[in-house]
Enzyme design. Structure first.
Site, mmCIF file in Angstrom:
data_model
loop_
_atom_site.group_PDB
_atom_site.id
_atom_site.type_symbol
_atom_site.label_atom_id
_atom_site.label_comp_id
_atom_site.label_asym_id
_atom_site.label_seq_id
_atom_site.Cartn_x
_atom_site.Cartn_y
_atom_site.Cartn_z
ATOM 1 N N TYR A 169 0.799 -1.223 0.000
ATOM 2 C CA TYR A 169 0.000 0.000 0.000
ATOM 3 C C TYR A 169 0.840 1.285 0.000
ATOM 4 O O TYR A 169 0.283 2.378 -0.114
ATOM 5 C CB TYR A 169 -0.933 0.024 1.219
ATOM 6 C CG TYR A 169 -1.927 -1.110 1.216
ATOM 7 C CD1 TYR A 169 -3.088 -1.042 0.452
ATOM 8 C CD2 TYR A 169 -1.685 -2.267 1.949
ATOM 9 C CE1 TYR A 169 -3.993 -2.096 0.435
ATOM 10 C CE2 TYR A 169 -2.588 -3.323 1.939
ATOM 11 C CZ TYR A 169 -3.737 -3.230 1.186
ATOM 12 O OH TYR A 169 -4.622 -4.276 1.163
ATOM 13 N N ALA A 170 2.132 1.184 0.121
ATOM 14 C CA ALA A 170 2.989 2.370 0.141
ATOM 15 C C ALA A 170 4.335 2.048 -0.499
ATOM 16 O O ALA A 170 4.768 0.894 -0.517
ATOM 17 C CB ALA A 170 3.185 2.866 1.572
ATOM 18 N N LEU A 171 4.967 3.093 -1.019
ATOM 19 C CA LEU A 171 6.277 2.946 -1.634
ATOM 20 C C LEU A 171 7.364 3.351 -0.651
ATOM 21 O O LEU A 171 7.137 4.164 0.245
ATOM 22 C CB LEU A 171 6.356 3.817 -2.888
ATOM 23 C CG LEU A 171 5.502 3.358 -4.067
ATOM 24 C CD1 LEU A 171 5.409 4.456 -5.116
ATOM 25 C CD2 LEU A 171 6.079 2.085 -4.683
ATOM 26 N N SER A 187 8.419 7.439 -4.144
ATOM 27 C CA SER A 187 7.036 7.900 -4.292
ATOM 28 C C SER A 187 7.002 9.286 -4.908
ATOM 29 O O SER A 187 7.783 10.168 -4.547
ATOM 30 C CB SER A 187 6.349 7.943 -2.924
ATOM 31 O OG SER A 187 5.085 8.586 -3.022
ATOM 32 N N ASP A 238 -3.278 13.119 -3.801
ATOM 33 C CA ASP A 238 -4.393 12.178 -3.806
ATOM 34 C C ASP A 238 -5.668 12.968 -3.607
ATOM 35 O O ASP A 238 -5.791 13.761 -2.664
ATOM 36 C CB ASP A 238 -4.231 11.151 -2.683
ATOM 37 C CG ASP A 238 -3.068 10.202 -2.936
ATOM 38 O OD1 ASP A 238 -2.622 10.110 -4.096
ATOM 39 O OD2 ASP A 238 -2.607 9.564 -1.975
ATOM 40 N N GLU A 280 -5.060 3.621 -9.555
ATOM 41 C CA GLU A 280 -5.326 4.560 -8.468
ATOM 42 C C GLU A 280 -6.095 5.754 -9.027
ATOM 43 O O GLU A 280 -5.489 6.711 -9.525
ATOM 44 C CB GLU A 280 -4.024 5.033 -7.805
ATOM 45 C CG GLU A 280 -3.300 3.943 -7.034
ATOM 46 C CD GLU A 280 -2.155 4.489 -6.188
ATOM 47 O OE1 GLU A 280 -1.894 5.710 -6.240
ATOM 48 O OE2 GLU A 280 -1.518 3.678 -5.483
#
Length: 294
Positions: free
Chosen positions: A149-151, A156, A165, A208
């Site tokens: 769910y995250a880099l 990022s 976002d 996304e």
């Protein structure tokens, strides 16, 4: 008499249908951008000047590619990042989902302009859920949410200040009118949907609908027309070396220069231009060429 009346009604209906079809195509032509790869590249009719380009320029600008292969450099982070909460002039048409949201001031202004246009079309439920994150914040998020769910910090786009976002206060963006509007219209304002549904094999990121990225015009318009994600667009520019884009009655010459060491390039002397690195191996010069009225 009845026969002629019936024929007249048919002709009127056909004329109305043709008018609507023609109006549709006129409208479509008006909103589509066009570009011509064979338009001669840079405008050689104007004066040019030489400009020294250092290798540092590769890591500066709005067209930087950031992913698992090409991380953010410290100098790549936008220098005009601001705290949005106290900047009411930038957040009048949407809400902030949190009190610690930061973003490039220039990007925030462009986003505000875009959302004002959406509001005029009846959409009133936009929200920013995340903006710029420094490397420490990205590391914390990565530890909390994991790699699904995250880099990792530095990989990022949120570490640039160019990405945000966007959510809806009513429902998930995948089904929200706000999400559909962004997917259709964001390119007109210099933004791209960075991780579209059909490009995950190229971006390495699943769909996304909330993540948008600022690249600026005319780049967003060309990417929309060609159905390119940023990886594809930068490869395209590198392969073509020069293209000419026509958008909103403006003409742009876009040139890719490979940079291996400090060097000089030619830039226009009498009209505007921008230089952006690609975070890989070169820079892109985008010049706006004056169009002679016909």
């Amino acid at each position: 008499m009845k026969k002629w009346g019936f024929i007249l009604i048919i002709l009127i209906c056909l004329g109305f249908a043709f008018t609507n079809v023609q109006s549709y195509f006129d409208s479509k032509i008006n909103i589509e951008n066009s570009y011509d790869q064979n338009d001669g590249g840079r405008d050689t009719s104007g004066n040019v000047q030489t400009k020294e380009i250092t290798k540092e320029q590769i890591y500066l600008g709005n067209l930087l590619l950031v992913n698992s292969e090409f991380p953010v450099h410290q100098q790549s982070m936008k220098s005009d990042v601001v705290h949005l909460t106290p900047r009411h002039e930038l957040t009048q048409n949407y809400v902030l989902m949190g009190s610690d949201i930061y973003l490039s001031e220039d990007v925030a202004r462009e986003f505000s302009t875009m959302i004002l246009s959406a509001e005029k079309e009846g959409l009133h439920n936009f929200a920013i859920t995340s903006g710029f994150r420094n490397l420490n914040e990205q590391e914390l998020l990565y530890q909390q949410m994991g790699s699904d769910y995250a880099l990792p910090p530095g990989n990022s786009e949120h570490n640039l200040g160019l990405s945000l976002d966007v959510g809806s206060t009513q429902m998930k963006m995948a089904s929200a009118p706000e999400g559909k509007w962004l997917e259709k219209n964001a390119w007109k304002y210099g933004f791209i949907l960075r991780y579209p549904k059909d490009k995950s094999k190229i971006t390495g990121i699943q769909y996304e609908p909330w993540h948008i990225r600022y690249v600026g015009l005319p780049h967003s318009a060309i990417m929309q027309e060609k159905n390119f994600v940023l990886e594809e667009y930068l490869d395209f520019l590198k392969g073509e070396k020069q293209i000419t884009a026509h958008f909103n009655e403006e003409k742009y010459n876009i040139t890719y220069y490979p940079i291996t060491e400090n060097t000089t390039i030619e830039v226009p002397e009498n009209h505007p231009y921008q230089i952006s690195g690609n975070n890989i191996d070169g820079v892109i010069v985008t010049e706006m060429v004056p169009v002679t009225p016909r």
